[in-house]
Design a protein around this motif. Sequence first.
Motif, PDB file in Angstrom:
ATOM      1  N   ARG A   1       0.834  -1.200   0.000  1.00 15.84           N
ATOM      2  CA  ARG A   1       0.000   0.000   0.000  1.00 15.84           C
ATOM      3  C   ARG A   1       0.870   1.253   0.000  1.00 15.84           C
ATOM      4  NH1 ARG A   1      -4.355  -0.194   4.384  1.00 15.84           N
ATOM      5  NH2 ARG A   1      -5.123  -1.802   3.004  1.00 15.84           N
ATOM      6  N   LYS A   2       1.961   1.218   0.740  1.00 16.49           N
ATOM      7  CA  LYS A   2       2.877   2.352   0.788  1.00 16.49           C
ATOM      8  C   LYS A   2       3.519   2.580  -0.581  1.00 16.49           C
ATOM      9  CE  LYS A   2       6.909   4.067   3.291  1.00 16.49           C
ATOM     10  NZ  LYS A   2       7.916   3.750   4.312  1.00 16.49           N
ATOM     11  N   ILE A   3       3.928   1.500  -1.237  1.00 20.76           N
ATOM     12  CA  ILE A   3       4.538   1.613  -2.564  1.00 20.76           C
ATOM     13  C   ILE A   3       3.526   2.156  -3.564  1.00 20.76           C
ATOM     14  CG2 ILE A   3       5.443   0.245  -4.487  1.00 20.76           C
ATOM     15  CD1 ILE A   3       6.778  -1.557  -2.354  1.00 20.76           C
ATOM     16  N   THR A   4       2.304   1.659  -3.493  1.00 23.72           N
ATOM     17  CA  THR A   4       1.262   2.121  -4.412  1.00 23.72           C
ATOM     18  C   THR A   4       0.969   3.604  -4.193  1.00 23.72           C
ATOM     19  OG1 THR A   4       0.276  -0.081  -4.433  1.00 23.72           O
ATOM     20  CG2 THR A   4      -1.114   1.740  -5.172  1.00 23.72           C
ATOM     21  N   GLY A   5       0.884   4.022  -2.948  1.00 21.84           N
ATOM     22  CA  GLY A   5       0.652   5.435  -2.646  1.00 21.84           C
ATOM     23  C   GLY A   5       1.777   6.305  -3.160  1.00 21.84           C
ATOM     24  N   LYS A   6       2.998   5.819  -3.043  1.00 26.88           N
ATOM     25  CA  LYS A   6       4.159   6.570  -3.524  1.00 26.88           C
ATOM     26  C   LYS A   6       4.122   6.697  -5.051  1.00 26.88           C
ATOM     27  CE  LYS A   6       9.131   6.748  -2.731  1.00 26.88           C
ATOM     28  NZ  LYS A   6      10.278   6.055  -2.134  1.00 26.88           N
ATOM     29  N   ARG A   7       3.728   5.605  -5.724  1.00 27.91           N
ATOM     30  CA  ARG A   7       3.617   5.657  -7.196  1.00 27.91           C
ATOM     31  C   ARG A   7       2.551   6.656  -7.634  1.00 27.91           C
ATOM     32  NH1 ARG A   7       3.343  -0.471  -8.198  1.00 27.91           N
ATOM     33  NH2 ARG A   7       5.523  -0.980  -7.971  1.00 27.91           N
ATOM     34  N   ILE A   8       1.415   6.630  -6.963  1.00 24.83           N
ATOM     35  CA  ILE A   8       0.330   7.557  -7.309  1.00 24.83           C
ATOM     36  C   ILE A   8       0.790   8.996  -7.104  1.00 24.83           C
ATOM     37  CG2 ILE A   8      -1.946   8.380  -6.578  1.00 24.83           C
ATOM     38  CD1 ILE A   8      -2.654   5.425  -6.004  1.00 24.83           C
ATOM     39  N   LEU A   9       1.434   9.261  -5.989  1.00 24.57           N
ATOM     40  CA  LEU A   9       1.946  10.597  -5.716  1.00 24.57           C
ATOM     41  C   LEU A   9       2.967  11.022  -6.771  1.00 24.57           C
ATOM     42  CD1 LEU A   9       1.685  12.891  -3.675  1.00 24.57           C
ATOM     43  CD2 LEU A   9       3.536  11.843  -2.372  1.00 24.57           C
TER      44      LEU A   9
ATOM     45  N   TRP B   1       3.169  10.059  -9.920  1.00 28.31           N
ATOM     46  CA  TRP B   1       2.493  10.388 -11.176  1.00 28.31           C
ATOM     47  C   TRP B   1       1.642  11.648 -11.050  1.00 28.31           C
ATOM     48  CZ3 TRP B   1       4.279   9.002 -15.543  1.00 28.31           C
ATOM     49  CH2 TRP B   1       5.031   7.838 -15.647  1.00 28.31           C
ATOM     50  N   LEU B   2       1.146  11.939  -9.871  1.00 32.25           N
ATOM     51  CA  LEU B   2       0.431  13.204  -9.676  1.00 32.25           C
ATOM     52  C   LEU B   2       1.381  14.391  -9.832  1.00 32.25           C
ATOM     53  CD1 LEU B   2      -1.996  12.442  -6.713  1.00 32.25           C
ATOM     54  CD2 LEU B   2      -2.603  12.970  -9.070  1.00 32.25           C
ATOM     55  N   PHE B   3       2.585  14.266  -9.307  1.00 30.53           N
ATOM     56  CA  PHE B   3       3.579  15.333  -9.475  1.00 30.53           C
ATOM     57  C   PHE B   3       3.934  15.510 -10.950  1.00 30.53           C
ATOM     58  CE2 PHE B   3       5.106  14.615  -4.915  1.00 30.53           C
ATOM     59  CZ  PHE B   3       4.534  15.791  -4.461  1.00 30.53           C
ATOM     60  N   ILE B   4       4.117  14.427 -11.663  1.00 30.64           N
ATOM     61  CA  ILE B   4       4.419  14.510 -13.097  1.00 30.64           C
ATOM     62  C   ILE B   4       3.250  15.162 -13.837  1.00 30.64           C
ATOM     63  CG2 ILE B   4       4.760  13.130 -15.200  1.00 30.64           C
ATOM     64  CD1 ILE B   4       6.423  11.196 -13.473  1.00 30.64           C
ATOM     65  N   SER B   5       2.026  14.755 -13.508  1.00 29.32           N
ATOM     66  CA  SER B   5       0.845  15.345 -14.148  1.00 29.32           C
ATOM     67  C   SER B   5       0.746  16.835 -13.861  1.00 29.32           C
ATOM     68  CB  SER B   5      -0.426  14.645 -13.668  1.00 29.32           C
ATOM     69  OG  SER B   5      -0.382  13.275 -13.962  1.00 29.32           O
TER      70      SER B   5
ATOM     71  N   PHE C   1      11.418  13.812  -7.750  1.00 32.46           N
ATOM     72  CA  PHE C   1      12.692  13.203  -7.353  1.00 32.46           C
ATOM     73  C   PHE C   1      12.581  12.460  -6.021  1.00 32.46           C
ATOM     74  CE2 PHE C   1      14.456  16.170 -10.487  1.00 32.46           C
ATOM     75  CZ  PHE C   1      15.265  15.283 -11.193  1.00 32.46           C
ATOM     76  N   LEU C   2      11.788  12.981  -5.107  1.00 34.91           N
ATOM     77  CA  LEU C   2      11.651  12.324  -3.803  1.00 34.91           C
ATOM     78  C   LEU C   2      10.821  11.040  -3.864  1.00 34.91           C
ATOM     79  CD1 LEU C   2      11.123  15.391  -1.442  1.00 34.91           C
ATOM     80  CD2 LEU C   2      13.191  14.012  -1.734  1.00 34.91           C
ATOM     81  N   THR C   3       9.921  10.949  -4.833  1.00 34.72           N
ATOM     82  CA  THR C   3       9.054   9.763  -4.921  1.00 34.72           C
ATOM     83  C   THR C   3       9.452   8.800  -6.021  1.00 34.72           C
ATOM     84  OG1 THR C   3       7.496  10.955  -6.361  1.00 34.72           O
ATOM     85  CG2 THR C   3       7.055  10.975  -3.989  1.00 34.72           C
ATOM     86  N   ARG C   4      10.571   9.063  -6.672  1.00 32.95           N
ATOM     87  CA  ARG C   4      10.985   8.173  -7.762  1.00 32.95           C
ATOM     88  C   ARG C   4      11.356   6.794  -7.189  1.00 32.95           C
ATOM     89  NH1 ARG C   4      15.474  11.049  -6.546  1.00 32.95           N
ATOM     90  NH2 ARG C   4      17.433   9.928  -6.496  1.00 32.95           N
ATOM     91  N   LYS C   5      11.236   5.796  -8.036  1.00 36.32           N
ATOM     92  CA  LYS C   5      11.545   4.434  -7.634  1.00 36.32           C
ATOM     93  C   LYS C   5      13.060   4.276  -7.555  1.00 36.32           C
ATOM     94  CE  LYS C   5      10.513  -0.296  -8.907  1.00 36.32           C
ATOM     95  NZ  LYS C   5       9.885  -1.152  -9.897  1.00 36.32           N
ATOM     96  N   LYS C   6      13.515   3.804  -6.427  1.00 31.40           N
ATOM     97  CA  LYS C   6      14.955   3.603  -6.246  1.00 31.40           C
ATOM     98  C   LYS C   6      15.311   2.196  -6.694  1.00 31.40           C
ATOM     99  CE  LYS C   6      15.461   6.945  -2.579  1.00 31.40           C
ATOM    100  NZ  LYS C   6      14.181   7.377  -2.127  1.00 31.40           N
ATOM    101  N   LEU C   7      16.391   2.077  -7.414  1.00 29.76           N
ATOM    102  CA  LEU C   7      16.814   0.759  -7.912  1.00 29.76           C
ATOM    103  C   LEU C   7      17.583  -0.009  -6.882  1.00 29.76           C
ATOM    104  CD1 LEU C   7      17.850   1.837 -11.507  1.00 29.76           C
ATOM    105  CD2 LEU C   7      15.743   0.747 -10.783  1.00 29.76           C
TER     106      LEU C   7
END
Length: 169
Positions: free
Chosen positions: A90-98, A100-104, A163-169
Amino acid sequence: MLNENIKAIRKSKGLSQQELAVKLNVVRQTISKWEQGLSVPDSDMLISISEVLETPVSTLLGENVIESTVDDLKAISAKLEVINLQLAQRKITGKRILHWLFISLCVVIAVIFAILWALESSYLGWDYSDPETAILGVAFHSFEWLFVRAAPIILIGAIIGIFLTRKKL
């Protein structure tokens, strides 16, 4: 029944007979006799036992208490692991949504800037003597004035958010 309940609750609390005896100010053999059913505690001692074991007296005197088995603990552990995985997902999903909201938000701001640039502030050429045009012109001018001043700050915040919500490898 009382003897079995004292033993089961003592074990579930992780106490040895000696530890329980120390807490109750009796000797270990007294605890052993209670658990074997060779003797019973008096009413005052029963109240003390219930306080030490954090269990109501009615439970001590009532039905048999089932000891926690290793299988029960494993089942609880497995359920907790599933819950932890669900919370992490759920945390990962929320971070992804956030993210994409920033990108939008960045895209929307860029599009509005492009539209305003293409219009070249056409509201300045409007005839404000007509009441409908005047209201529309003032509303558009207010929007543009506010947008041009607030959008860069919002855009910078959105880029930092990306940058803060990007997926870290």
